[in-house]
Design an enzyme around this catalytic site. Structure first.
Site, PDB file in Angstrom:
ATOM      1  N   ASP A  87       0.795  -1.219   0.000  1.00 19.47           N
ATOM      2  CA  ASP A  87       0.000   0.000   0.000  1.00 19.47           C
ATOM      3  C   ASP A  87       0.832   1.275   0.000  1.00 19.47           C
ATOM      4  O   ASP A  87       0.388   2.312   0.479  1.00 19.47           O
ATOM      5  CB  ASP A  87      -0.918  -0.001   1.227  1.00 19.47           C
ATOM      6  CG  ASP A  87      -0.127  -0.050   2.532  1.00 19.47           C
ATOM      7  OD1 ASP A  87      -0.530   0.637   3.493  1.00 19.47           O
ATOM      8  OD2 ASP A  87       0.892  -0.777   2.602  1.00 19.47           O
TER       9      ASP A  87
ATOM     10  N   LYS B 256      -6.256  -0.410   6.813  1.00 17.65           N
ATOM     11  CA  LYS B 256      -5.082  -0.209   7.634  1.00 17.65           C
ATOM     12  C   LYS B 256      -4.854   1.280   7.858  1.00 17.65           C
ATOM     13  O   LYS B 256      -5.132   2.105   6.977  1.00 17.65           O
ATOM     14  CB  LYS B 256      -3.887  -0.873   6.918  1.00 17.65           C
ATOM     15  CG  LYS B 256      -2.513  -0.538   7.451  1.00 17.65           C
ATOM     16  CD  LYS B 256      -2.016   0.663   6.739  1.00 17.65           C
ATOM     17  CE  LYS B 256      -0.605   1.070   7.026  1.00 17.65           C
ATOM     18  NZ  LYS B 256       0.300   0.608   5.989  1.00 17.65           N
TER      19      LYS B 256
ATOM     20  N   GLU C  76      -2.510  -0.228  13.809  1.00 15.98           N
ATOM     21  CA  GLU C  76      -1.047  -0.199  13.694  1.00 15.98           C
ATOM     22  C   GLU C  76      -0.432   0.944  14.499  1.00 15.98           C
ATOM     23  O   GLU C  76      -0.321   2.075  14.013  1.00 15.98           O
ATOM     24  CB  GLU C  76      -0.622  -0.072  12.229  1.00 15.98           C
ATOM     25  CG  GLU C  76       0.896  -0.022  12.056  1.00 15.98           C
ATOM     26  CD  GLU C  76       1.359   0.047  10.597  1.00 15.98           C
ATOM     27  OE1 GLU C  76       0.493   0.003   9.694  1.00 15.98           O
ATOM     28  OE2 GLU C  76       2.581   0.159  10.366  1.00 15.98           O
TER      29      GLU C  76
ATOM     30  N   GLU D 103       2.824   2.033  15.340  1.00 15.92           N
ATOM     31  CA  GLU D 103       4.249   1.754  15.132  1.00 15.92           C
ATOM     32  C   GLU D 103       5.130   2.633  15.999  1.00 15.92           C
ATOM     33  O   GLU D 103       5.073   3.860  15.930  1.00 15.92           O
ATOM     34  CB  GLU D 103       4.667   1.946  13.670  1.00 15.92           C
ATOM     35  CG  GLU D 103       6.191   1.840  13.501  1.00 15.92           C
ATOM     36  CD  GLU D 103       6.690   1.753  12.064  1.00 15.92           C
ATOM     37  OE1 GLU D 103       5.874   1.942  11.136  1.00 15.92           O
ATOM     38  OE2 GLU D 103       7.905   1.497  11.880  1.00 15.92           O
TER      39      GLU D 103
ATOM     40  N   LYS E 111      -1.193  -4.631  14.289  1.00 12.25           N
ATOM     41  CA  LYS E 111       0.058  -4.596  13.516  1.00 12.25           C
ATOM     42  C   LYS E 111       1.068  -3.780  14.312  1.00 12.25           C
ATOM     43  O   LYS E 111       1.179  -2.563  14.131  1.00 12.25           O
ATOM     44  CB  LYS E 111      -0.176  -3.985  12.126  1.00 12.25           C
ATOM     45  CG  LYS E 111       1.106  -3.887  11.286  1.00 12.25           C
ATOM     46  CD  LYS E 111       0.784  -3.599   9.802  1.00 12.25           C
ATOM     47  CE  LYS E 111       2.064  -3.282   9.011  1.00 12.25           C
ATOM     48  NZ  LYS E 111       1.850  -3.243   7.550  1.00 12.25           N
TER      49      LYS E 111
ATOM     50  N   SER F 101       7.585  -4.783   9.623  1.00 15.56           N
ATOM     51  CA  SER F 101       8.998  -5.151   9.606  1.00 15.56           C
ATOM     52  C   SER F 101       9.913  -3.974   9.945  1.00 15.56           C
ATOM     53  O   SER F 101      11.086  -4.179  10.238  1.00 15.56           O
ATOM     54  CB  SER F 101       9.388  -5.769   8.259  1.00 15.56           C
ATOM     55  OG  SER F 101       8.821  -5.031   7.186  1.00 15.56           O
TER      56      SER F 101
ATOM     57  N   SER G 258       2.921  -8.689   8.318  1.00 12.09           N
ATOM     58  CA  SER G 258       2.314  -7.744   7.386  1.00 12.09           C
ATOM     59  C   SER G 258       3.507  -6.920   6.903  1.00 12.09           C
ATOM     60  O   SER G 258       3.796  -5.839   7.413  1.00 12.09           O
ATOM     61  CB  SER G 258       1.280  -6.854   8.064  1.00 12.09           C
ATOM     62  OG  SER G 258       0.825  -5.866   7.132  1.00 12.09           O
TER      63      SER G 258
ATOM     64  N   TYR H 172       6.106   6.969   5.338  1.00 15.28           N
ATOM     65  CA  TYR H 172       5.579   6.201   4.207  1.00 15.28           C
ATOM     66  C   TYR H 172       5.405   7.110   3.018  1.00 15.28           C
ATOM     67  O   TYR H 172       4.763   8.152   3.158  1.00 15.28           O
ATOM     68  CB  TYR H 172       4.208   5.633   4.585  1.00 15.28           C
ATOM     69  CG  TYR H 172       4.280   4.238   5.137  1.00 15.28           C
ATOM     70  CD1 TYR H 172       5.226   3.899   6.093  1.00 15.28           C
ATOM     71  CD2 TYR H 172       3.406   3.255   4.713  1.00 15.28           C
ATOM     72  CE1 TYR H 172       5.276   2.633   6.601  1.00 15.28           C
ATOM     73  CE2 TYR H 172       3.459   1.968   5.226  1.00 15.28           C
ATOM     74  CZ  TYR H 172       4.397   1.666   6.164  1.00 15.28           C
ATOM     75  OH  TYR H 172       4.462   0.405   6.674  1.00 15.28           O
TER      76      TYR H 172
END
Lengths: 358, 357
Positions: free
Chosen positions: A30, A142, A183, A185, A225, A266, A295, A358
């Protein structure tokens, strides 16, 4: 009321459980247009729609790969794209037993008065967008919240804002039939040790699950996630077994059993690192009432990208590279990975980019 | 640090895990002097120390009962009492692999401005008291927070106060070597249905675990003592399987797997009801990463009390009644209860409105 009410309740629970099927995981494909541009430019490929489409077709039609996937996260553009032969990507995935997912956040914005902490935007009109995505075939979504570790970070403000944002997003998704991947993170950037990462991860996850409860989110129809618990990027590395121990313990202390699956991001780990860590977690003999899977974005695509280099004659090589990583990660979800995957060029390469956006 | 890891960490984890042993559970024999007085008066027995001592001796020396128990919660007075032969109760328990526990709260007080909601007191010198109790042989503690369901209850204030109180109590216990039993009791009083009880229980438990995280409590060294999820006392009853389903769902949604065991309170349920419900939960085919057991007071002692009636000649029969309930509940923790150890007494509801210990 804690109880969740949505006409999609059964479907959400079914889809979330399916995504957590042992032996399967998620391909995070994505990348926004800007981000995929960076990937393409790293292999000297022009960032035009056709190339973005060609890359995703390469991934989704890689022979034998889809059997190791339960879901693929798409960017909005990709949700509506087709193969060169004219078949919608969404159909390719469905026929391969893979649920299409959709990134619905609109990136991060700095929190005023903080030291570079952020919150995630994308709530405006989210319900309408989710409905559209559901009609287009998406069944999960997500939303990436980002926190960082530093002398005074993450602050209580950043934790609360991001937890609240995740919970609001999750509640809206469920009303529209999409399983929300939650998620939060915590970036790996920094010189902190693994204990610090564990402490922050536990604090952040506890806040997330409190918010999800406040917002009446049905946990059986969600996925988590998270980051793995690791030392900071500037700290000495540790063995996969250590990462596994700290990560699973952090999850045991914060993630209720109603959550069917945990699909790790990751971060900046190399393809092989990510697989070995996931494998170590699944080998751990301890209480794990949720399945532990992947994922992965970069950690599934890196060597594929390098092998492809944008050239049609490299298609088979590139698809083989993807299959190798998919199979390796599938085994890792079962704790049976022997570390013997043929390492493609770049498979052992760290994918860490400082302060990754991202 | 997220979790406090003090000098007692390993011991706390070991003891909490032991208490959660499948096939065993907790006898809650920690009735305060006032409360045990009500029990004794219901069988026309005078509330004096020797009678309180006699009752507890009856329970702790019941042949074979202790093998069904992993812990007994005591009131402070009892912690220092002995059998008529002069053996400290604590020793009786320890010799039979039963961990002595201690009630450390000092009852509830009303929160001003609410509709009869309460908070629990007992923080003054709590650390020092825990140290004393540890020296006397206690290895776990219990603190009861109480919430009620009403049109506007439980209020956010009550939930927060009680959750914070439980968390603060819990960390103080862990600093002093006692495994804290975290007890957020949502009273059954009321005409609400089981869905309402489920919603409230989930909200309360979520708040409790958030508070425990904030206070750095080591979850592996704690136990949870919640209410079962049931319809209100003024509502029609439902089958044990329904109670099991709602209860386990609520716990799956809120209790992290790091918690080794969940030991239910019996509230106002009859002895038999409580056992059947616990059994149904353990029969449920769904993933449960914590053991599900009992921490029963009334639901273990009711028929024993009645059979005893304060008379020495009834002790053996009373002990049989007690053993029978212990065995039944032990089987229930394994999902193997066959039913039928209910005498008439065992089926009697023990519900008391607005119950105060």
């Amino acid at each position: 009321m804690s109880c969740f009410t949505s006409k999609y309740a059964d479907e959400l629970a079914k889809n979330a459980a399916y995504i957590g099927t042992p032996g399967k995981g998620i391909l995070a494909a994505d990348e926004s247009t800007g981000t995929i541009g960076k990937r393409l430019s790293s292999i000297n490929v022009e960032n035009i729609e056709e190339n973005r489409r060609a890359l995703r077709e390469l991934l989704f039609t890689a022979p034998g790969a889809l059997q190791y996937l339960s879901g693929v996260i798409l960017f909005e553009e990709t949700l509506y794209q087709k193969t060169a032969a004219g078949k919608p990507f969404v159909d390719v995935l469905k026929e391969g037993g893979v649920l299409p997912g959709i990134k619905v956040d609109k990136g991060t914005v700095e929190l005023n008065g903080t030291n570079g902490e952020t919150f995630t935007q994308g709530l405006d009109g989210l319900a309408q967008r989710c409905q559209k995505y559901y009609e287009a075939g998406a069944r999960f979504a997500k939303w990436r919240a980002v926190l960082k570790i530093s002398a005074n970070e993450p602050t209580e403000l950043a934790i609360q804002e991001n937890a609240n944002g995740l919970a609001m997003y999750a509640a809206i998704c469920q009303q529209c039939g999409l399983v929300p991947i939650v998620e939060p993170e915590i970036l790996v950037d920094g010189s902190h040790d693994i204990k610090k990462c564990a402490e922050v991860t536990e604090r952040v996850l506890a806040a997330c699950y409190k918010s999800l409860n406040d917002h009446h989110v049905m946990l059986e129809g969600t996925l988590l996630k998270p980051n793995m618990v690791t030392p900071g990027s500037e700290s000495p590395k540790v063995a996969p077994e250590v990462i596994a121990e700290y990560t699973v313990r952090a999850l045991q202390r914060t993630v209720p059993p109603a959550v069917p699956a945990i699909v790790f991001l990751s971060g900046g780990q190399s393809e092989e690192e990510a697989t070995l860590n996931l494998n170590a977690m699944n080998k751990l003999q301890t209480k794990k009432p949720w399945s532990l899977s992947f994922s992965f974005g970069r950690a599934l695509q890196q060597s594929t990208l390098k092998a492809w280099a944008g050239k049609e004659e490299n298609l088979k090589k590139a698809q083989d590279a993807l299959l190798v990583r998919c199979k390796a990660n599938s085994e890792a979800t079962l704790g049976t990975y022997k570390g013997d995957a043929k390492l493609g060029e770049g498979a052992a390469e760290s994918l860490h980019v400082s302060n990754y956006k991202y | 640090m997220s979790a406090f890891v003090g000098k007692y960490a390993e011991e706390l984890i070991k003891n909490a895990k032991y208490i959660a042993t499948p096939g065993k559970g907790i006898l809650a024999a920690d009735e305060s002097t006032g409360t045990i007085g009500k029990r004794l008066s219901s069988i026309s027995v005078e509330n004096i120390e020797s009678n309180r001592q006699a009752l507890r001796e009856l329970l702790f020396t019941t042949p074979n009962a202790l093998s069904c128990l992993s812990g007994v919660i005591l009131f402070e007075e009892t912690l220092y009492q002995k059998t008529s032969d002069g053996k400290p109760f604590v020793q009786v328990l320890e010799e039979n692999n039963v961990i002595p526990g201690i009630k450390v709260d000092k009852g509830t007080v009303e929160i001003a401005g609410t509709n009869g909601e309460t908070t629990t007191q007992g923080f003054d010198s709590l650390g020092a008291r825990c140290q004393q109790y540890y020296k006397a042989g206690a290895r776990f503690a219990k603190w009861r927070a109480v919430l009620k369901i009403g049109p506007n209850e439980p209020s956010e204030l009550s939930i927060q106060q009680n959750a914070q109180g439980l968390a603060r109590y819990a960390i103080i216990c862990q600093e002093n070597g006692l495994v804290p039993i975290v007890e957020p009791e949502v009273l059954t009083d009321g005409p609400h249905d089981i869905q309402k009880c489920a919603a409230v229980t989930e909200t309360v438990l979520a708040a409790v675990y958030k508070a425990l995280n904030e206070h750095h409590v080591l979850l592996e060294g704690t136990l949870l003592k919640p209410n079962m999820v049931t319809p209100g006392s003024d509502s029609p009853k439902v089958a044990p399987e329904v109670i099991a389903q709602y209860t386990v769902t609520a716990l799956r949604r809120t209790v992290p797997p790091a918690v080794p065991g969940i030991v239910f309170l019996s509230g106002g349920q009859s002895e038999e009801e409580a056992t059947l419900n616990l059994d149904a939960m353990n029969k449920l085919e769904v993933l449960k990463p914590w053991t599900l057991s009992f921490s029963f007071g009334r639901a273990l002692q009711q028929s024993t009390l009645k059979t005893w009636g304060g008379k020495k000649e009834n002790v053996a029969k009373a002990q049989e009644a007690f053993l029978s309930r212990c065995k039944a509940n032990s089987e229930a923790t394994l999902g193997k209860y066959g039913g039928g150890s209910a005498g008439g007494l065992a089926s009697e509801s023990l519900f008391v409105k607005g119950y105060k210990y």
